[in-house]
Design an enzyme around this catalytic site. Sequence first.
Site, PDB file in Angstrom:
ATOM      1  N   GLY A   1       0.801  -1.220   0.000  1.00 41.16           N
ATOM      2  CA  GLY A   1       0.000   0.000   0.000  1.00 41.16           C
ATOM      3  C   GLY A   1       0.826   1.258   0.000  1.00 41.16           C
ATOM      4  O   GLY A   1       0.274   2.361   0.019  1.00 41.16           O
TER       5      GLY A   1
ATOM      6  N   HIS B   1      -0.056   4.967   7.243  1.00 44.06           N
ATOM      7  CA  HIS B   1      -1.028   3.877   7.305  1.00 44.06           C
ATOM      8  C   HIS B   1      -2.445   4.399   7.525  1.00 44.06           C
ATOM      9  O   HIS B   1      -3.320   3.660   7.949  1.00 44.06           O
ATOM     10  CB  HIS B   1      -0.666   2.901   8.438  1.00 44.06           C
TER      11      HIS B   1
ATOM     12  N   ASP C   1      -3.968  66.643 -42.581  1.00 43.33           N
ATOM     13  CA  ASP C   1      -4.471  67.322 -41.383  1.00 43.33           C
ATOM     14  C   ASP C   1      -3.413  67.466 -40.308  1.00 43.33           C
ATOM     15  O   ASP C   1      -3.717  67.802 -39.173  1.00 43.33           O
ATOM     16  CB  ASP C   1      -5.687  66.573 -40.836  1.00 43.33           C
TER      17      ASP C   1
END
Length: 617
Positions: free
Chosen positions: A111, A274, A440
């Site tokens: 695990g 765990h 202009d």
Amino acid sequence: MNWVLVLGVGQPCAPQIDQPGTAASSAVLRPGSTHKTTHQQQLREEAEAACTTMTSKKLVNSVAGCADDALAGLVACNPGLQLLQGHRVALRSDLDTLRGRVALLSGGGSGHEPAHAGFIGKGMLTGVIAGAVFTSPAVGSILAAIRTVAQAGTVGTLLIVKNYTGDRLNFGLAREQARAEGIPVEMVVIGDDSAFTVLKKAGRRGLCGTVLIHKVAGALAEAGAGLAEITERVSEVAKAMGTLGVSLSSCSVPGSRPTFELTASEVELGLGIHGEAGVRRVQMATADKIVALMLDHMTDASNVSQVPVRPGSSVVLMVNNLGGLSFLELGIVADAAVRCLEGHKVKIARALVGTFMSALEMPGVSLTLLLADEPLLELIDADTTAAAWPRVPKVPVTGRMRSRAARVASQRVARVLEQVCTTLLDLEEPLNALDRAAGDGDCGTTHSRAARAIQGWLEQGPPPASPTRLLSSLSVLLLEKMGGSSGALYGLFLTAAAQPLKAKTHLAAWSAAMDAGLDAMQKYGKAAPGDRTMLDSLWVAGQELQAWKHPGADLLPVLTKAVQSATAAAEATKTMEAAAGRASYISSSRLDQPDPGAVAAAAILRAILEAIQALGM
């Protein structure tokens, strides 16, 4: 007919229930049962079961066999590993090459993948012994692994054990039995947990820092060090190390419910691997604040399990995903840890970021700090074939440049653009004066507006180094900010010029870009060379740039000639009769000054040339 449904156990959730008194509340008989229940009860049970299944379902074949299946899968995909028949043990496939060397065995409950089997390989572990999920391995399997590596001709075995009661007992018992058989075996117990401010009798738990011990021991064994030397060395290294974990929620062992519950506003600080709860719960906060809290806790001098990190210390940093954290979050945590440590004048000699020792699917992270000198870094840097060990650059993280304001190419582009902007701003009034005779009187104002827009754009960040992106970005900017027919013409020119530069950026491509820009201006502006417009300057420059299409052409000589021709062409417009633009409506007898647009275009080209000369390109 009997129905069997196997469900995991997880969080209950509130089902939606029919109201009493409706037809749905009548009794029903479910298949496989012999008693009646109400429809309400059935709905409640089914909703709870569905919710439970969703929160804890695992992709396994069986709860009992998941540890065996996971180890078998790893070995099946890694030719460097083999299983020891009859045991949940994985070993190096090349055990025969270890004759005369020390073997390294570790392990623990499953695990925690990729720990521990992911760290088997040359330069790390010889083998691992795996227990069931979160369960210490059997003594018989540990002893079988010790015997196997001894039979391969190793000169001793070091057991690397995390500090948990079951692991200490089972590995310790196997060690004693092996020693009774005459096999030289030593054991180091790693406790790197920095969570507890007051040390308990059980000591510090073994966490992700154990993987660094695997690496150090493996490098020593590969170099031929003896059992006593390796044992002594890693024992000292373990004292200079600490780990702390934090989690957003718990994990669940296959077939079981989560080990603890957290609200949406809580995180667990200082937990183990765990699923056991941590030392305290803190309020959810930003990654920066959580990481700062973790590092402060780990290095607090009043903490008996502290890592003695001080300003000036050199450390190895390990950022470990506990299993369920996204790569996005892991990168954010890593950045926060680096900034926080460097902010405290701590030198990060090496940084490892990834999943090293997980806790199933726990969405959390642990930080490990290991004080490291140069000899220790050589062991961390030593080669290994272990599949789960990352490719760590053998250079310090601290002290190198991790960002820059811009790439060199971008810096050069910025210098060129800045020169162009300065030139146009200086010409604002002269260009306006030229324009008063034919229009202009705003040509200078229009070009200065473009210059200020470019300056503002440069302040936001470095310009693109890619020529195509650069010209396209400038096109968008000028179309939006410059205004007038000049803005439209420059936008057309730049958009078209960007296209030939997509594939190549050599000088010939820049000449093609000039051609494409000029074609677009003629197509949409209806002007031609000799019409007394900005095109006159650009056209002659483009003719000179054709030389770039010939092999061996140089940048500066050709560009210099192009600028000289453009300047002369701009001056020559004062004797031309206007055939396009606003000046075409003015009597030619009144047009005795150069066209302001042509003067501006020639000035832009000259500014580009001068900037390139100053940069030494």
